[in-house]
Design a protein around this motif. Structure first.
Motif, short mmCIF file in Angstrom:
data_model
loop_
_atom_site.label_atom_id
_atom_site.label_comp_id
_atom_site.label_asym_id
_atom_site.label_seq_id
_atom_site.Cartn_x
_atom_site.Cartn_y
_atom_site.Cartn_z
N GLN A 1 63.39 35.41 66.30
CA GLN A 1 62.48 36.46 66.76
C GLN A 1 61.30 36.65 65.82
O GLN A 1 60.35 37.35 66.13
N LEU B 1 69.44 39.82 60.72
CA LEU B 1 68.14 40.35 61.14
C LEU B 1 67.31 40.83 59.95
O LEU B 1 66.10 40.62 59.88
N GLU C 1 68.99 35.36 65.54
CA GLU C 1 68.21 36.55 65.14
C GLU C 1 66.88 36.15 64.51
O GLU C 1 65.85 36.76 64.78
N SER C 2 66.92 35.15 63.65
CA SER C 2 65.71 34.80 62.89
C SER C 2 64.61 34.27 63.79
O SER C 2 63.43 34.38 63.46
N SER D 1 76.33 40.97 60.10
CA SER D 1 75.53 40.70 61.30
C SER D 1 74.16 41.37 61.24
O SER D 1 73.19 40.83 61.78
N LYS E 1 74.56 32.60 64.88
CA LYS E 1 74.07 33.95 65.16
C LYS E 1 72.90 34.32 64.24
O LYS E 1 71.95 34.99 64.64
#
Ligand SMILES: *Cc1c(COP(=O)(O)O)cnc(C)c1O
Length: 355
Positions: A112, A81, A109-110, A77, A105
């Motif tokens: 951002q 990021l 994250e990506s 996880s 998921k």
């Protein structure tokens, strides 16, 4: 010891001999009368463990020159990021396949960091197939895919040819089959599905792709930090790395990835052929995309579930309940699951039919 037949999806089954050795080393490591988990990670005995673990990864996966092997923390996880942080340029973009909850998921994250283009998406059918034939724009900073969708029981049988960098989350099928590492720029995998206990993440990264984004990366999230310190920038998860090392040693001693791939193919063939033969059951994934690691299936008549669950329980079958987003059953057949356990499950399925 009478063992259970452990089909748990993760953390999952590890070889008995590995568990035995690990438990001995907790009390007395290397006959030094010290525990593995109470010695310095900078001491020679532990540095040897780290070196051995890295070399086993390189040997088993035939990692080419120019790649670094890292043991990090934060699970797969955190890689969701770290990957965009380290690879996406300022104002850049990346392409992702959306093939399941983990892929989703990673996409979240990506986002951002830049523009995300979803190039293959199987969410329209609850992720029961692997999208194919999609086009990956040539100007993306990287393409990201998930090789095995642990929850839905689908697995990529081949990987697209790309002109960009290619990154793959191999958490649930690493070391289960041969892959050509040279075709990838970055591979990551949480240890607890096929390599060891939870607590460490394997990262295999091509050195030359790093340091090109123009971003300021926090020290702990910068792959180059960990490369320059041989995964010992801070205290590494010594137990997880040690047990991973033992598991990789077990794999090597039995014949490596080539050997386990054949065993895994046999286990999958046994269970899928029973699912297809037995009129009480049906598989949930498209046949051509079926995973050899996580086999998802349903009882057509849900009223039989109670009896089936009871029969599984009384034969020592553990961890067969499906993920809540698919329902039914999921048999996870990671490397350490013996053929015999699959045989027991197939027999229970037959017995249910003849009940
Ligand atoms: C389990 C899993 C993850 C999450 O791993 P953590 O180590 O728990 O963060 C990510 N991707 C896939 C494919 C998984 O199976």
């Amino acid at each position: 010891m009478s063992k259970k037949h452990n089909f748990s999806a993760g953390p999952c089954i590890l070889p008995q001999e590995v568990l035995k050795k690990a438990s001995e080393s907790i009390l007395n490591f290397n006959n030094d009368n010290l525990s593995l988990i109470e010695i310095s990670h900078r001491s020679k005995p532990f540095v040897d463990v780290m070196d051995k673990a890295i070399n086993l990864v390189k040997e088993l996966l035939e990692v080419p020159e120019g790649y670094s092997v890292l043991f990090l923390q934060g699970g797969a996880s955190l890689e969701f990021l770290m990957v965009p942080f380290n690879l996406m340029k300022e104002g850049g973009k990346a392409a992702y396949t959306n093939t399941g909850a983990w892929a989703k998921k990673a996409i979240t994250e990506s986002k951002q960091f830049g523009e995300i283009i979803v190039v293959g998406d199987s969410s329209d059918n609850n992720y029961n197939y692997i999208p194919k034939g999609y086009e990956i724009p040539a100007d993306v900073d990287y393409f990201h895919c998930t090789s095995n969708n642990t929850i839905y029981g689908t697995q990529m049988k081949e990987f697209p040819e790309v002109s960009s960098l290619i990154v793959c989350d191999m958490s649930s099928d690493i070391f289960s089959r041969k892959v050509d590492v040279s075709k990838f720029d970055l591979i990551y995998a949480g240890a607890q599905k096929n390599m060891g206990p939870a607590g460490t993440t394997l990262v295999i990264v091509k050195d030359e792709i790093l340091g090109k984004t123009g971003r300021t990366i926090p020290t702990m999230l910068d792959y180059n930090t960990h490369i320059s310190k041989d995964s010992m920038f801070n205290t590494p998860p010594v137990f997880a790395i040690y047990v991973s090392m033992l598991t990789l040693e077990w794999l090597k001693n039995h014949g490596g990835v080539e050997w386990i791939e054949e065993v895994n193919n046999r286990k999958a063939a046994m269970l899928y052929s029973e699912i297809d033969r037995n009129p009480l059951f049906e598989g949930t994934a498209e046949k051509e995309d079926r995973s050899n690691m996580n086999v998802t299936f349903l009882l057509k008549d849900s009223e039989k579930e109670e009896v089936f669950n009871q029969m599984c329980f009384s034969t020592g079958i553990n961890g067969l309940k499906g993920h809540r987003s698919v329902g039914g059953y999921r048999a996870s057949m990671y490397n350490a699951l013996p053929l015999e356990s699959v045989d027991v499950l197939v027999n229970v399925m037959k017995n249910l039919e003849n009940n």
